[in-house]
Write an enzyme that holds these catalytic residues in place. Structure first.
Site, PDB file in Angstrom:
ATOM      1  N   LYS A 113       0.825  -1.210   0.000  1.00  0.00           N
ATOM      2  CA  LYS A 113       0.000   0.000   0.000  1.00  0.00           C
ATOM      3  C   LYS A 113       0.861   1.264   0.000  1.00  0.00           C
ATOM      4  CE  LYS A 113      -3.982  -2.279   0.543  1.00  0.00           C
ATOM      5  NZ  LYS A 113      -3.571  -3.682   0.627  1.00  0.00           N
TER       6      LYS A 113
HETATM    7  C1  LIG Z   1      -4.122  -4.862   0.175  1.00  0.00           C
HETATM    8  C2  LIG Z   1      -3.288  -6.057   0.111  1.00  0.00           C
HETATM    9  C3  LIG Z   1      -3.519  -7.069  -0.842  1.00  0.00           C
HETATM   10  C4  LIG Z   1      -4.652  -7.003  -1.820  1.00  0.00           C
HETATM   11  O1  LIG Z   1      -4.498  -5.980  -2.785  1.00  0.00           O
HETATM   12  P1  LIG Z   1      -5.763  -5.471  -3.604  1.00  0.00           P
HETATM   13  O2  LIG Z   1      -5.268  -4.319  -4.395  1.00  0.00           O
HETATM   14  O3  LIG Z   1      -6.789  -5.078  -2.586  1.00  0.00           O
HETATM   15  O4  LIG Z   1      -6.223  -6.604  -4.450  1.00  0.00           O
HETATM   16  C5  LIG Z   1      -2.650  -8.142  -0.863  1.00  0.00           C
HETATM   17  N1  LIG Z   1      -1.651  -8.258   0.028  1.00  0.00           N
HETATM   18  C6  LIG Z   1      -1.404  -7.321   0.958  1.00  0.00           C
HETATM   19  C7  LIG Z   1      -0.293  -7.526   1.913  1.00  0.00           C
HETATM   20  C8  LIG Z   1      -2.207  -6.187   1.038  1.00  0.00           C
HETATM   21  O5  LIG Z   1      -1.956  -5.251   1.969  1.00  0.00           O
END
Ligand SMILES: *Cc1c(COP(=O)(O)O)cnc(C)c1O
Length: 496
Positions: A113
């Site tokens: 993120k």
């Molecule tokens: C948010 C997240 C995901 C999923 O990503 P999306 O864009 O919501 O599909 C996968 N792994 C981790 C560690 C995340 O923080």
């Protein structure tokens, strides 16, 4: 460069500039903003082989954020991708057991993120300036564990902004929870809710749709926006690392110019993999997009059958950031696969709201043929963490392991030897207990820090700064409420 405008996937809002779309987050009709066309790269990939991450970011993002000036965009990029990342490569690749792991966890909060949320506050404050917005911008965010911390880290003490994060109590890892509860910044607030991520996300979307609340806030010179991946300002920066990874493979002569790669992405809200799809549509040679789910395999079933059905048990897994049954960003793929038909998209979303499911047409299914669904159970995830570690010494987190297992299965079943990039979405330190249980067996007798130390020794990598931070930080938040109380909670946070 001709200006690109943004429209709601549900047709109720059209003709927004990129900066307006970033400011709004979600369209007024509940739809998501989409560009009126997907631009093609206006550069040869080979010409960017030696470019820095920041330069690639500029060349890609300018194509979609057309109303930002070069100066503005470059300033946003400079502010975002700096020493906050623990490596100048920003998103390095590691090869292990037939796949390239694209490590997206070298930012402040050690999850992917950070890639978009490091830059979103810059994009948003720049957008406010450009559009003459003087209201305070309050970010409302539902989190499955990682978005909340990364968004707060980005917005903490940014003048003219505030942020409220809602997370599902008991639905995130202890490390994730501590990261959020210790967040500094006078403009940050964290609230745990009695419910799961979908409850939090639905309630946040409802608050966005509440026109009376909007007027009440406007009278106090406040307007809401979103840091969730429904914001186009999250999606656009995420395209960059796929391009950068391809360039790195080209530079290292792992692939030839024009050669295709596959990508495999551990998926929850469908934001990360959608960015890879955008990269493909813009001209990046990507063949298959392998969409990896955990036990909440609603997306796997969707790609298998053409039916999306969220009427099922919500399962809490060792990959909590993927514990989601309503993948918001799928709406953008539906819209594209329906030929940008907003009426059709709205129909499907209404069906989802009333009956919890919908079926797409044969034609729409054909349009999504590049996607392959797969899923891995928690047991398979643990076994994959161990087998990869035993074979190569490389330690991956539980989310990345979902993708790693799904890719292993895909490769065996299909015989497809296309070079593949797996999105590595979190540092194993963030999910150390589940990771160590997979590698070393029962660790229930060890305290949290002993588990982290054991992991450090096994993986042979030093603690990222985020681990040290969590050890010494004090708890600063303790709010809690029911999903139905979220709006009044926002009111009390803002005005009491
Ligand atoms: C948010 C997240 C995901 C999923 O990503 P999306 O864009 O919501 O599909 C996968 N792994 C981790 C560690 C995340 O923080």
């Amino acid at each position: 460069m001709s200006e690109l405008l943004y429209n709601s996937t549900r047709g109720g809002e059209t003709g927004c500039t990129a900066s307006q779309a970033v400011l709004k987050g979600l369209a007024k009709d509940g739809g998501l903003f989409m560009p009126d066309r997907i631009p093609a790269f206006d550069f040869a990939l080979s010409a960017l082989k030696d470019a820095s991450y920041q330069e690639v970011a500029y060349r890609v993002m300018r194509l979609l954020l057309t109303d930002y000036t070069e100066e503005e965009l470059r300033a946003c990029i400079r502010g975002a991708y700096d020493e906050k990342f623990d490596t100048p490569e920003i998103a390095p690749l590691t090869f292990a057991d037939d796949a390239y792991y694209l490590e997206l966890f070298h930012g402040k909060t050690i999850a992917f993120k950070d890639m978009a949320l490091s830059i979103l506050p810059y994009l948003m404050t720049t957008a406010a300036k450009k559009n003459g917005v003087t209201n305070k911008i309050e970010i409302l965010t539902a989190t499955s564990g990682d978005t909340g911390k990364a968004a707060m880290a980005g917005f903490a003490d940014v003048p003219g902004t505030g942020i409220v994060v809602f997370y599902p109590k008991g639905g995130v890892s202890r490390f994730q929870e501590l990261q959020m509860l210790t967040q500094k910044g006078d403009n940050t607030a964290v609230v745990s809710i009695e419910g799961n991520f979908d409850d939090a996300q639905t309630a946040v979307k409802q608050i966005f749709g509440d026109r009376a609340f909007e007027a009440e806030l406007a009278a106090k010179r406040v307007q809401l926006s979103s840091a969730n991946s429904i914001n186009i300002g999250r999606l656009v920066p995420q395209i960059v690392y796929y391009v950068h990874a391809y360039l790195e493979l080209l530079k290292e002569e792992k692939i030839a110019e024009g050669e295709s790669i596959n990508v495999c992405v551990p998926t929850g809200n469908f934001g990360n993999i959608l960015a890879a799809y955008f990269a493909k549509r813009m001209g990046l040679p990507i063949d298959k997009l392998i969409c990896a789910s955990n036990d909440n395999k609603v997306l796997f079933d969707f790609f298998e059958t053409g039916v999306y059905d969220k009427n099922r048990e919500f399962i809490l897994t060792t990959s909590p950031s993927m514990d989601i049954l309503v993948s918001s960003n799928l709406e953008r793929l539906l819209y594209l696969s329906a030929g940008c038909d907003a009426t059709k998209t709205r129909e499907l979303m209404e069906a989802l709201k009333t009956s919890g499911k919908y079926a797409v047409t044969e034609e729409m299914r054909k349009a999504t043929r590049d996607f392959v669904g797969g899923y891995a159970t928690q047991e398979e995830v643990a076994a994959r963490i161990r087998s990869l570690y035993e074979k190569t010494g490389y330690v991956i987190d539980t989310h990345t392991a979902v993708a790693s297992k799904v890719y292993e299965d895909y490769r065996k079943k299909s015989g497809d030897k296309t070079p593949t990039v797996i999105a590595s979405t979190a540092s194993p330190f963030k999910f150390s207990r589940a990771v160590m249980e997979a590698i070393a067996g029962d660790v229930s007798k060890l305290d949290d820090f002993a588990v982290l130390e054991l992991l450090r020794d096994k993986a042979g990598v030093p603690f990222p700064p985020a681990v040290e931070e969590i050890r010494h930080a004090e708890i600063r938040h303790n709010r809690s409420c029911k999903p139905a109380e979220m709006e009044s909670m926002v009111r009390s946070i803002l005005f009491e």
